[in-house]
Design a protein around this motif. Structure first.
Motif, PDB file in Angstrom:
ATOM      1  N   THR A 136       0.532  -1.426  -0.078  1.00 27.12           N
ATOM      2  CA  THR A 136      -0.074   0.333  -0.293  1.00 27.12           C
ATOM      3  C   THR A 136       0.607   1.034  -0.149  1.00 27.12           C
ATOM      4  O   THR A 136       0.171   2.253  -1.037  1.00 27.12           O
ATOM      5  CB  THR A 136      -0.822  -0.153   1.681  1.00 27.12           C
ATOM      6  N   GLU A 137       1.678   1.849   1.517  1.00 23.06           N
ATOM      7  CA  GLU A 137       2.873   2.285   1.046  1.00 23.06           C
ATOM      8  C   GLU A 137       3.175   2.829  -0.490  1.00 23.06           C
ATOM      9  O   GLU A 137       3.826   4.248  -0.777  1.00 23.06           O
ATOM     10  CB  GLU A 137       3.929   2.266   2.021  1.00 23.06           C
ATOM     11  N   CYS A 138       4.113   1.423  -1.317  1.00 24.93           N
ATOM     12  CA  CYS A 138       4.888   1.350  -2.336  1.00 24.93           C
ATOM     13  C   CYS A 138       3.923   2.414  -3.350  1.00 24.93           C
ATOM     14  O   CYS A 138       4.281   3.255  -3.878  1.00 24.93           O
ATOM     15  CB  CYS A 138       5.238   0.233  -3.180  1.00 24.93           C
ATOM     16  N   GLY A 165      11.982   3.677   2.944  1.00 26.98           N
ATOM     17  CA  GLY A 165      11.141   4.847   2.930  1.00 26.98           C
ATOM     18  C   GLY A 165      10.014   4.107   3.293  1.00 26.98           C
ATOM     19  O   GLY A 165       9.082   4.485   4.145  1.00 26.98           O
ATOM     20  N   ASN A 166       9.196   3.082   2.663  1.00 26.01           N
ATOM     21  CA  ASN A 166       7.833   2.550   2.472  1.00 26.01           C
ATOM     22  C   ASN A 166       8.147   1.524   4.119  1.00 26.01           C
ATOM     23  O   ASN A 166       6.842   1.652   4.061  1.00 26.01           O
ATOM     24  CB  ASN A 166       8.182   1.344   1.703  1.00 26.01           C
ATOM     25  N   CYS A 229       6.522   9.425   3.025  1.00 25.95           N
ATOM     26  CA  CYS A 229       7.184   8.293   4.213  1.00 25.95           C
ATOM     27  C   CYS A 229       7.121   9.169   5.374  1.00 25.95           C
ATOM     28  O   CYS A 229       6.426   7.704   5.972  1.00 25.95           O
ATOM     29  CB  CYS A 229       8.504   7.785   3.592  1.00 25.95           C
ATOM     30  N   GLY A 230       6.897   9.901   5.811  1.00 20.93           N
ATOM     31  CA  GLY A 230       7.035  10.637   7.186  1.00 20.93           C
ATOM     32  C   GLY A 230       6.572  11.140   7.653  1.00 20.93           C
ATOM     33  O   GLY A 230       7.270  11.748   9.329  1.00 20.93           O
ATOM     34  N   GLY A 231       5.960  12.138   7.098  1.00 20.86           N
ATOM     35  CA  GLY A 231       5.318  13.598   7.190  1.00 20.86           C
ATOM     36  C   GLY A 231       6.562  13.765   7.504  1.00 20.86           C
ATOM     37  O   GLY A 231       7.627  14.220   7.105  1.00 20.86           O
ATOM     38  N   GLU A 232       5.921  15.581   7.807  1.00 19.30           N
ATOM     39  CA  GLU A 232       6.819  17.004   8.353  1.00 19.30           C
ATOM     40  C   GLU A 232       8.954  16.338   9.232  1.00 19.30           C
ATOM     41  O   GLU A 232       9.576  16.999   8.423  1.00 19.30           O
ATOM     42  CB  GLU A 232       6.482  17.986   8.625  1.00 19.30           C
ATOM     43  N   GLU A 233       8.088  15.599  10.168  1.00 15.79           N
ATOM     44  CA  GLU A 233       9.005  14.865  11.134  1.00 15.79           C
ATOM     45  C   GLU A 233      10.353  14.166  10.172  1.00 15.79           C
ATOM     46  O   GLU A 233      11.655  14.073  11.425  1.00 15.79           O
ATOM     47  CB  GLU A 233       8.418  14.636  12.477  1.00 15.79           C
ATOM     48  N   LEU A 234       9.825  14.013   9.576  1.00 19.77           N
ATOM     49  CA  LEU A 234      10.821  12.376   9.153  1.00 19.77           C
ATOM     50  C   LEU A 234      12.786  12.772   8.789  1.00 19.77           C
ATOM     51  O   LEU A 234      13.375  12.360   9.602  1.00 19.77           O
ATOM     52  CB  LEU A 234      10.212  11.372   7.203  1.00 19.77           C
ATOM     53  N   ALA A 235      12.713  14.495   8.244  1.00 24.78           N
ATOM     54  CA  ALA A 235      13.925  14.983   7.887  1.00 24.78           C
ATOM     55  C   ALA A 235      14.606  15.054   8.980  1.00 24.78           C
ATOM     56  O   ALA A 235      15.933  14.938   9.834  1.00 24.78           O
ATOM     57  CB  ALA A 235      13.705  16.628   7.426  1.00 24.78           C
ATOM     58  N   GLY A 236      14.208  15.480   9.816  1.00 18.43           N
ATOM     59  CA  GLY A 236      14.779  15.057  11.717  1.00 18.43           C
ATOM     60  C   GLY A 236      14.925  13.939  12.346  1.00 18.43           C
ATOM     61  O   GLY A 236      16.386  13.920  12.709  1.00 18.43           O
TER      62      GLY A 236
END
Length: 521
Positions: A136-138, A165-166, A229-236
């Motif tokens: 689903t994520e892919c 990422g998935n 993949c992870g919203g605004e927080e993923l980069a952090g």
């Protein structure tokens, strides 16, 4: 004083290390086998399988590091190791909580890593490359950019279930509490560098290209893919951009100096993926193709600028050449599928398996089988399918033909798809991985490809590649120049092709492709 370089490889089933001297001679090797040496984690072949969800206990990897370091402490080399790099099984991810990251920077040398980091992870079971639960994520990631071919152009690969990422996206959507408690996310490879530094390590660019989140041209995280993949927080949570191979990250943590006797000036380099490190260990030149026959089977080729992406193959950043690429095919059904067929049809005995491999014909007698014992990646299929004279059958009339059929099927898929990647100029095959110890299997590989097959003298290619990466970072010269100073005599010619059989196999290529399409649809 003699200097040494240490390479680690955290693979699916074990943590291996290879120590080399300045001349690239291997002076010491050691492995911790997860099932055998750490039985308390109850893994089978290093993993815990629950249908399509496949994980490994994160703390098991940490504990394996304790065991390996303890063994290394007993050698005369430890104080003379100048640098450490290595590899990890690609795509797998590790989720640190805040207290775990805090503990890293204040490790007590009187205590093991496992004791101090037992509560360090927000998710205790790390998703690994065998996981196939994120379809689903892919599809969502591909839809974001306009389809699989567009994602492949951007990141080097279409969306794959095992890509990091998935896997992160699945946790973000279905385990939000654990995701919110996650301060940092490592890959398996960068986990090792993080443990050795005592602080969070970035991934190398080759590993970044196995996430579906890094731009294959710029080697930077692609912001819109991170957000998906992870919203605004993923980069952090990823904290740092990917780095190139050959970068020095810093000195080894004081913990290892005090507890084990490392030189405080020992440098830690970025760790790469196991396939990238295998490529490094073989010092590929143009016209070389690595076929790695392990828990997964992989095909690796060194490609220069202008390499094309496809939706079946991977284009990954090269671990030592920022301008180059590594083309890759990856199959989930490798050694474990061959072992399954050995157990079913060859009395669980490799001698019987080899006897059938040499005495039976499959494709050349119009028997073709497809053995997707686990959910396969290329093609995306599951199940076992057999055809005699192009007719679907429940079982071959001679059951022993399955032995020849699985090996031929695996290598026909590689040969056909390598051609689609632009690998038609390959001149020789370099075989690696556990099944490369079997010359009978390699003869079939040679016949199908129509090429000579060589084998590396040492079998731990990924950990040797890690040791060479460690030395490379401290040399101030190109990887090619470094390798030219101490040319490896590390390849043995194992077999030459039977050219008559090679032609006959290729006469069946269209039939093989058509029947494969019929089982995937």
């Amino acid at each position: 004083m003699e200097h040494y370089y240490l390479g680690l490889d955290l693979s699916t089933q074990q943590l291996k290390c290879t120590l080399i001297n300045e001349k690239h001679d291997i002076v010491w090797e050691k492995a911790v086998n997860f099932d055998k040496d750490l039985p308390e984690f109850k893994t089978k072949h290093g993993a815990i399988v629950n249908d399509n969800v496949v994980t490994s206990p994160t703390l098991m990897w940490v504990k394996a590091m304790d065991l390996l370091m303890q063994a290394l402490k007993g050698t005369p080399y430890i104080g003379s190791i100048r640098g450490i790099s290595g590899a990890g099984q690609q795509h797998g991810s590790v989720y640190w909580n805040k207290s775990g990251i805090d503990k890293l920077s204040q490790l007590d040398d009187k205590s093991t890593l496992a004791d101090q980091l037992k509560d360090a992870f927000s998710i205790n079971q790390s998703p690994i490359w065998q996981d196939a639960s994120t379809t689903t994520e892919c599809r969502a990631l591909e839809d974001l950019v306009g389809g699989p071919a567009e994602l492949a152009k951007l990141t080097g690969s279409k969306a794959y279930e095992r890509f990091t990422g998935n896997q992160i996206a699945k946790i973000y959507h279905h385990s939000k509490e654990a995701y919110d408690q996650t301060t940092r996310i490592n890959l398996v490879s960068s986990l090792l560098a993080t443990l050795l530094l005592g602080s969070f390590s970035p991934v190398d660019a080759a590993e970044g290209s196995g996430t579906n989140m890094m731009n294959i041209e710029t080697h930077k995280w692609e912001d819109k893919l991170l957000k998906q993949c992870g919203g605004e927080e993923l980069a952090g949570k990823l904290a740092k951009e990917p780095v190139e191979g050959g970068t020095v990250l810093g000195n080894i943590s004081e913990y290892y100096v005090k507890r084990y006797g490392f030189d405080p000036e020992c440098k830690i380099m970025p760790f790469t993926g196991d396939n990238s490190a295998t490529l490094v260990s073989m010092n590929l030149s143009e016209g070389d193709c690595v076929v790695s026959l392990g828990t997964s089977d992989t095909v690796l080729v060194y490609l220069k600028k202008g390499a094309a992406t496809t939706t079946e193959s991977h284009l990954m950043a090269h671990p030592t050449d920022p301008e180059g690429f590594m083309g890759m095919l990856c199959y989930k059904n490798g050694s474990l599928a061959r072992e399954f067929i050995r157990n079913e049809y060859a009395e669980s005995n490799w001698d019987t398996f080899n006897e059938y491999l040499n005495s039976k014909e499959a494709i050349l007698d119009d028997c073709i089988g497809y053995y997707y014992w686990m959910q396969e990646i290329i093609p995306f299929a599951k199940g076992i399918y057999r055809f005699e004279k192009s007719q679907n059958v429940e079982e071959f009339s001679d059951k022993a033909v399955n032995v020849k059929a699985i090996v031929e099927s695996q290598f026909m898929s590689m040969k056909i798809r390598l051609g689609r990647m632009g690998g038609e100029h390959v001149k020789r095959i370099l075989a690696s991985g556990g099944a490369a110890a079997n010359p009978n299997i390699l003869q079939v590989l040679s016949n199908i490809f129509g090429l000579p097959v060589y084998r590396q003298k040492g079998m731990n290619g990924a950990s040797l590649g890690g040791a060479l990466l460690a030395k490379f970072a401290l040399q101030g010269k190109s990887f090619e120049d470094m390798m030219a100073e101490h040319p490896s005599s590390g390849l043995d010619l194992i077999c030459e092709p039977d050219s008559t059989k090679s032609k006959k196999y290729m006469n069946h290529a269209d039939q093989f492709t058509d029947l494969e399409k019929s089982v995937v649809q």
